[in-house]
Scaffold this motif. Structure first.
Motif, PDB file in Angstrom:
ATOM      1  N   ASN A  93      15.601   3.705  10.178  1.00  0.00           N
ATOM      2  CA  ASN A  93      16.040   3.306  11.520  1.00  0.00           C
ATOM      3  C   ASN A  93      17.031   4.329  12.084  1.00  0.00           C
ATOM      4  O   ASN A  93      17.820   4.917  11.355  1.00  0.00           O
ATOM      5  CB  ASN A  93      16.611   1.889  11.517  1.00  0.00           C
ATOM      6  N   CYS A 130      12.721   5.936  12.848  1.00  0.00           N
ATOM      7  CA  CYS A 130      12.187   4.858  13.675  1.00  0.00           C
ATOM      8  C   CYS A 130      13.137   4.669  14.858  1.00  0.00           C
ATOM      9  O   CYS A 130      14.337   4.479  14.655  1.00  0.00           O
ATOM     10  CB  CYS A 130      12.081   3.570  12.860  1.00  0.00           C
ATOM     11  N   GLU A 134      13.027   0.027  18.370  1.00  0.00           N
ATOM     12  CA  GLU A 134      11.948  -0.542  17.567  1.00  0.00           C
ATOM     13  C   GLU A 134      12.425  -0.996  16.190  1.00  0.00           C
ATOM     14  O   GLU A 134      11.837  -1.891  15.602  1.00  0.00           O
ATOM     15  CB  GLU A 134      10.818   0.473  17.401  1.00  0.00           C
ATOM     16  N   CYS A 135      13.447  -0.367  15.661  1.00  0.00           N
ATOM     17  CA  CYS A 135      13.963  -0.708  14.335  1.00  0.00           C
ATOM     18  C   CYS A 135      15.455  -0.983  14.407  1.00  0.00           C
ATOM     19  O   CYS A 135      16.231  -0.107  14.784  1.00  0.00           O
ATOM     20  CB  CYS A 135      13.728   0.441  13.351  1.00  0.00           C
ATOM     21  N   ASP A 141      10.451   1.463   8.767  1.00  0.00           N
ATOM     22  CA  ASP A 141       9.054   1.521   9.188  1.00  0.00           C
ATOM     23  C   ASP A 141       8.317   2.236   8.055  1.00  0.00           C
ATOM     24  O   ASP A 141       8.612   3.396   7.751  1.00  0.00           O
ATOM     25  CB  ASP A 141       8.956   2.289  10.510  1.00  0.00           C
TER      26      ASP A 141
END
Length: 165
Positions: A93, A130, A134-135, A141
């Motif tokens: 992340n 990521c 999104e993270c 991910d």
């Protein structure tokens, strides 16, 4: 005349004592208290930087928790190519990886990931970042090769715990 002079002196004395005792407030006067503290805008705290006992940002003794998702790609922010269908890889992340991409010290690090639901584990190599939207902090991910070691691709999201090794 004596009465007038005495009355004038008494009136003047009375006005002087009132004017020095308190301000005269008219309907258009705004009184601003000076002893009220000013308002402070709330601030969002920055993430806490952990000081590891072994002075390493990648201490294996520190456990992180988050969500694991999966992605397909073969090139990313660490400036390396990989085959995520064969090699267990991970995109860290952005919150924990930071702004730097190429040359980031997280690139190439190995992480030990545990699916909290079934206790299956996998070791994966950090090859990408990521995006922050999104993270979340603590989330990863995973490549399909890493994700299928600890869960089914159809599930899409796993609760995981992980650490550097």
């Amino acid at each position: 005349m004596t009465k007038f002079t005495s009355l004038l002196l008494i009136t003047t004395a009375a006005i002087a004592s009132f004017s020095s005792a308190a301000p005269i407030v008219s309907p258009t006067t705004t009184v601003v208290p000076t002893d009220i503290p000013t308002a402070v805008e709330p601030t969002v705290p920055e993430p806490t930087i952990v000081a590891f006992k072994d002075n390493s940002a990648f201490a294996s003794s520190v456990k992180y928790t988050g969500k694991a998702t999966w992605f397909t790609d073969s090139y990313g922010s660490c400036n390396v190519n990989w085959d995520g269908n064969v090699e267990p890889t991970v995109a860290l992340n952005a919150h924990q990886m930071g702004e730097q991409s190429w040359g980031n010290s997280a690139c190439g690090q190995k992480v030990h990931i545990t699916n909290k639901a079934n206790q299956k584990t996998v070791v994966a190599r950090v090859v990408d970042k990521c995006p922050g939207d999104e993270c979340a902090w603590g989330s990863l991910d995973l490549s399909p090769a890493a994700f299928t070691e600890i869960g089914e691709l159809d599930s899409g999201i796993l609760n995981v715990e992980w650490s550097y090794i």
